[in-house]
Design a protein around this motif. Structure first.
Motif, PDB file in Angstrom:
ATOM      1  N   ILE A 194       1.043  -1.155   0.042  1.00 37.45           N
ATOM      2  CA  ILE A 194      -0.002   0.041   0.033  1.00 37.45           C
ATOM      3  C   ILE A 194       0.947   1.300   0.012  1.00 37.45           C
ATOM      4  N   ALA A 195       0.642   2.058  -0.963  1.00 33.31           N
ATOM      5  CA  ALA A 195       1.494   3.397  -0.899  1.00 33.31           C
ATOM      6  C   ALA A 195       0.508   4.523  -1.168  1.00 33.31           C
ATOM      7  N   LEU A 196       0.819   5.770  -0.599  1.00 33.04           N
ATOM      8  CA  LEU A 196       0.648   7.040  -0.981  1.00 33.04           C
ATOM      9  C   LEU A 196       0.934   7.894  -1.900  1.00 33.04           C
ATOM     10  N   TYR A 197       0.357   8.418  -3.058  1.00 31.74           N
ATOM     11  CA  TYR A 197       1.041   9.285  -3.936  1.00 31.74           C
ATOM     12  C   TYR A 197       0.193  10.552  -4.090  1.00 31.74           C
ATOM     13  N   ASP A 198       1.060  11.599  -4.715  1.00 30.31           N
ATOM     14  CA  ASP A 198       0.445  12.785  -5.085  1.00 30.31           C
ATOM     15  C   ASP A 198      -0.017  12.872  -6.453  1.00 30.31           C
ATOM     16  N   SER A 247       1.140  14.024  -8.954  1.00 33.10           N
ATOM     17  CA  SER A 247       2.314  14.018 -10.211  1.00 33.10           C
ATOM     18  C   SER A 247       2.663  12.193 -10.318  1.00 33.10           C
ATOM     19  N   ALA A 248       1.869  11.399  -9.408  1.00 36.67           N
ATOM     20  CA  ALA A 248       2.123  10.039  -9.104  1.00 36.67           C
ATOM     21  C   ALA A 248       3.664   9.820  -8.643  1.00 36.67           C
ATOM     22  N   ALA A 249       3.955  10.747  -7.806  1.00 33.27           N
ATOM     23  CA  ALA A 249       5.420  10.591  -6.551  1.00 33.27           C
ATOM     24  C   ALA A 249       4.988  10.150  -5.453  1.00 33.27           C
ATOM     25  N   ARG A 250       5.533   8.730  -5.094  1.00 36.63           N
ATOM     26  CA  ARG A 250       5.155   8.133  -3.980  1.00 36.63           C
ATOM     27  C   ARG A 250       5.520   8.991  -2.841  1.00 36.63           C
ATOM     28  N   LYS A 251       4.893   9.117  -1.779  1.00 40.49           N
ATOM     29  CA  LYS A 251       5.254   9.750  -0.531  1.00 40.49           C
ATOM     30  C   LYS A 251       5.526   8.817   0.595  1.00 40.49           C
ATOM     31  N   LYS A 252       4.797   7.581   0.717  1.00 34.81           N
ATOM     32  CA  LYS A 252       5.120   6.740   1.660  1.00 34.81           C
ATOM     33  C   LYS A 252       4.581   5.368   1.382  1.00 34.81           C
ATOM     34  N   ILE A 253       4.873   4.159   2.045  1.00 36.47           N
ATOM     35  CA  ILE A 253       4.607   2.903   1.635  1.00 36.47           C
ATOM     36  C   ILE A 253       4.531   2.141   2.868  1.00 36.47           C
ATOM     37  N   THR A 254       3.667   0.933   2.599  1.00 37.65           N
ATOM     38  CA  THR A 254       3.733  -0.214   3.783  1.00 37.65           C
ATOM     39  C   THR A 254       3.309  -1.562   3.151  1.00 37.65           C
ATOM     40  N   GLU A 293       6.658  -1.755  -9.789  1.00 38.57           N
ATOM     41  CA  GLU A 293       6.024  -1.410 -10.891  1.00 38.57           C
ATOM     42  C   GLU A 293       4.601  -1.531 -11.138  1.00 38.57           C
ATOM     43  N   ASN A 294       4.041  -2.631 -10.470  1.00 38.24           N
ATOM     44  CA  ASN A 294       2.542  -2.767 -10.298  1.00 38.24           C
ATOM     45  C   ASN A 294       1.992  -1.312  -9.526  1.00 38.24           C
ATOM     46  N   LEU A 295       2.965  -1.321  -8.618  1.00 35.85           N
ATOM     47  CA  LEU A 295       2.288  -0.070  -7.466  1.00 35.85           C
ATOM     48  C   LEU A 295       2.056   1.334  -8.269  1.00 35.85           C
ATOM     49  N   GLU A 296       3.406   1.422  -8.904  1.00 34.64           N
ATOM     50  CA  GLU A 296       3.376   2.697  -9.746  1.00 34.64           C
ATOM     51  C   GLU A 296       2.403   2.719 -10.560  1.00 34.64           C
ATOM     52  N   LEU A 300      -1.091  -2.645 -15.262  1.00 36.11           N
ATOM     53  CA  LEU A 300      -0.614  -1.635 -14.699  1.00 36.11           C
ATOM     54  C   LEU A 300       1.139  -1.425 -14.913  1.00 36.11           C
ATOM     55  N   ALA A 301       1.622  -2.478 -14.976  1.00 29.76           N
ATOM     56  CA  ALA A 301       3.124  -2.569 -15.178  1.00 29.76           C
ATOM     57  C   ALA A 301       3.513  -1.838 -16.359  1.00 29.76           C
ATOM     58  N   LEU A 302       2.789  -2.249 -17.384  1.00 26.21           N
ATOM     59  CA  LEU A 302       3.036  -1.542 -18.652  1.00 26.21           C
ATOM     60  C   LEU A 302       2.662   0.121 -18.641  1.00 26.21           C
ATOM     61  N   LEU A 303       1.653   0.409 -17.900  1.00 27.25           N
ATOM     62  CA  LEU A 303       1.340   1.797 -17.734  1.00 27.25           C
ATOM     63  C   LEU A 303       2.355   2.490 -16.992  1.00 27.25           C
ATOM     64  N   ALA A 304       2.938   1.941 -16.055  1.00 27.56           N
ATOM     65  CA  ALA A 304       4.195   2.602 -15.492  1.00 27.56           C
ATOM     66  C   ALA A 304       5.291   2.712 -16.356  1.00 27.56           C
ATOM     67  N   GLU A 305       5.463   1.713 -17.116  1.00 25.72           N
ATOM     68  CA  GLU A 305       6.475   1.789 -18.302  1.00 25.72           C
ATOM     69  C   GLU A 305       6.272   2.883 -19.231  1.00 25.72           C
ATOM     70  N   LYS A 306       5.124   3.183 -19.543  1.00 29.85           N
ATOM     71  CA  LYS A 306       4.803   4.190 -20.515  1.00 29.85           C
ATOM     72  C   LYS A 306       5.257   5.615 -19.710  1.00 29.85           C
ATOM     73  N   TRP A 307       4.971   5.891 -18.721  1.00 34.79           N
ATOM     74  CA  TRP A 307       4.860   7.046 -17.923  1.00 34.79           C
ATOM     75  C   TRP A 307       6.176   7.308 -17.129  1.00 34.79           C
TER      76      TRP A 307
END
Length: 393
Positions: A94-98, A100-107, A375-378, A194-201
């Motif tokens: 589980i992660a929190l993002y802003d 811009s899709a920048a990760r703020k924290k994770i657990t 990558e799935n989380l991203e 979703l991994a492919l979506l992360a690769e794209k962006w």
């Protein structure tokens, strides 16, 4: 022009401006006008509206060789916020993002004993999420993106079939919505998409001219995400890309899906580890088990060499089938297999070259994922952000 049409056009313009900020910010109003080809007065009006909504902030002055220095604009990193969830066979991240899709924290938490009871699993997921978030953060959540290892219906959030998790027709989206307000958007997709979506962006291996690509996710199971003309392709029933359940041996071993001889039964990381340790690996953590496999290989261990040789052969067979079916410009290999990818990459490519029926091997790239995990989380975060910015387009 009717007012309704004008309103629709304005909403499209807002999304285009947000997309430009997402890709190019911080940026000035003048540069936004040039990028989006919208008139400066339109940009000014839209910016005022987006600033009032809290989506955009002014950061200060930029550089200018002559005249007045421009005010730079960027997405607000404090509002709204997004939750990304990656449900794997053994752990949930589980992660929190802003925005811009920048990760703020994770657990993360271990879910091995919960997946057989989806209701209990969702209850635990919600509790972990509430413990993870501060009240101020929770109040700023706009949407939740969820990655699942299995077939999902993107439109209604149902997990159609996740054999390695024991799930079939689990209404995950509906189950999660019970814990949140009605206006909370929850989007669910399979891990490879979703991994492919992360690769794209956010990745580094896709090129601008890669209009067609496949992400091959090799974990406890094997799945793939497909991009055609720059957009994810899910198929008529959201089942596109299940190459892990294509038959490569008529008399092969029984798969969790009920079929026999599936690619997944020959090329998953579980099979690789079992082959290396004769099914008796003491290390239960997959990444650690693969790391030990890698160490044994580098020390010349015969079983490790044979296990990785078999892995390369069957991955090569699967990738050749994918190329013959989809004709992509690039196949990206990711998931847990990234731990040992550098040891088998050349062998996989050689196997593909041997098996391509029509296409010349040089016209398709086979590369490891940009990500060393997560990558799935991203991708789940980018999926959640798509409720505000058109990141799926």
């Amino acid at each position: 022009m009717k007012p309704k049409n004008l309103s629709h056009i304005r909403q499209l313009n807002k999304k285009n401006v947000l997309m430009a900020l997402w890709e190019n910010g911080p940026i000035s109003r003048a540069d936004l006008s040039r990028l989006t080809k919208l008139h400066k007065s339109t940009i000014s009006s839209l910016m005022n509206e987006l600033i009032d909504e809290g989506l955009v902030v002014e950061l200060g002055e930029g550089r200018s060789k002559i005249g007045r220095k421009p005010t730079l604009l960027h997405l607000n990193k404090d509002f709204p916020l997004f939750i990304a969830i990656d449900i794997k066979v053994r752990d949930t991240f589980i992660a929190l993002y802003d925005l811009s899709a920048a990760r703020k924290k994770i657990t993360k938490f271990n879910n091995s004993n919960l997946l057989t009871r989806p209701e209990k699993y969702v209850e635990r997921l919600h509790k972990t999420l509430m413990d993870f978030l501060e009240t101020k953060e929770y109040d700023s959540i706009k949407a939740i993106g969820v990655s699942v290892q299995g077939m999902t219906n993107h439109s209604d959030g149902k997990v159609l079939f996740a054999p390695n998790m024991g799930w079939k027709n689990v209404p995950l989206g509906t189950m999660l919505k019970k814990y949140f307000d009605n206006d909370m958007e929850i989007l669910i997709d399979n891990d490879a998409n979703l991994a492919l979506l992360a690769e794209k962006w956010r990745g580094s291996v896709l090129r601008k001219d890669d209009k067609s690509a496949v992400f091959l996710s090799v974990n406890e199971g094997v799945g793939s995400g497909i991009m055609i003309e720059g957009k994810l392709y899910r198929g008529v029933t959201s089942r596109a890309g299940e190459f892990g359940h294509t038959t490569i041996s008529l008399d092969g071993p029984l798969c969790h899906c009920g079929n026999t001889g599936c690619l997944e039964r020959f090329a998953s990381v579980i099979t690789l580890i079992d082959n290396c340790f004769d099914g008796e690996c003491r290390e239960k953590d997959i990444i650690k088990a693969l790391s030990v496999t890698k160490e044994l290989y580098l020390k010349g261990d015969k079983k490790a060499h044979q296990a990785l040789h078999n892995e390369a052969k069957y991955l090569g067979v699967g990738i050749a089938n994918i190329i013959n079916a989809i004709d992509p410009s690039v196949v990206i290999v990711g998931g847990y297999i990234r731990v040992v990818w550098e040891l088998i990459e050349n062998h996989v490519i050689e196997e593909v070259r041997r098996r391509l029926a029509i296409r010349t091997p040089e016209s398709v790239r086979i590369v490891g994922s940009s990500f060393q995990g997560l990558e799935n989380l991203e991708g789940a975060a980018i999926l959640a952000v798509s409720t505000v910015i058109p990141t799926q387009g």
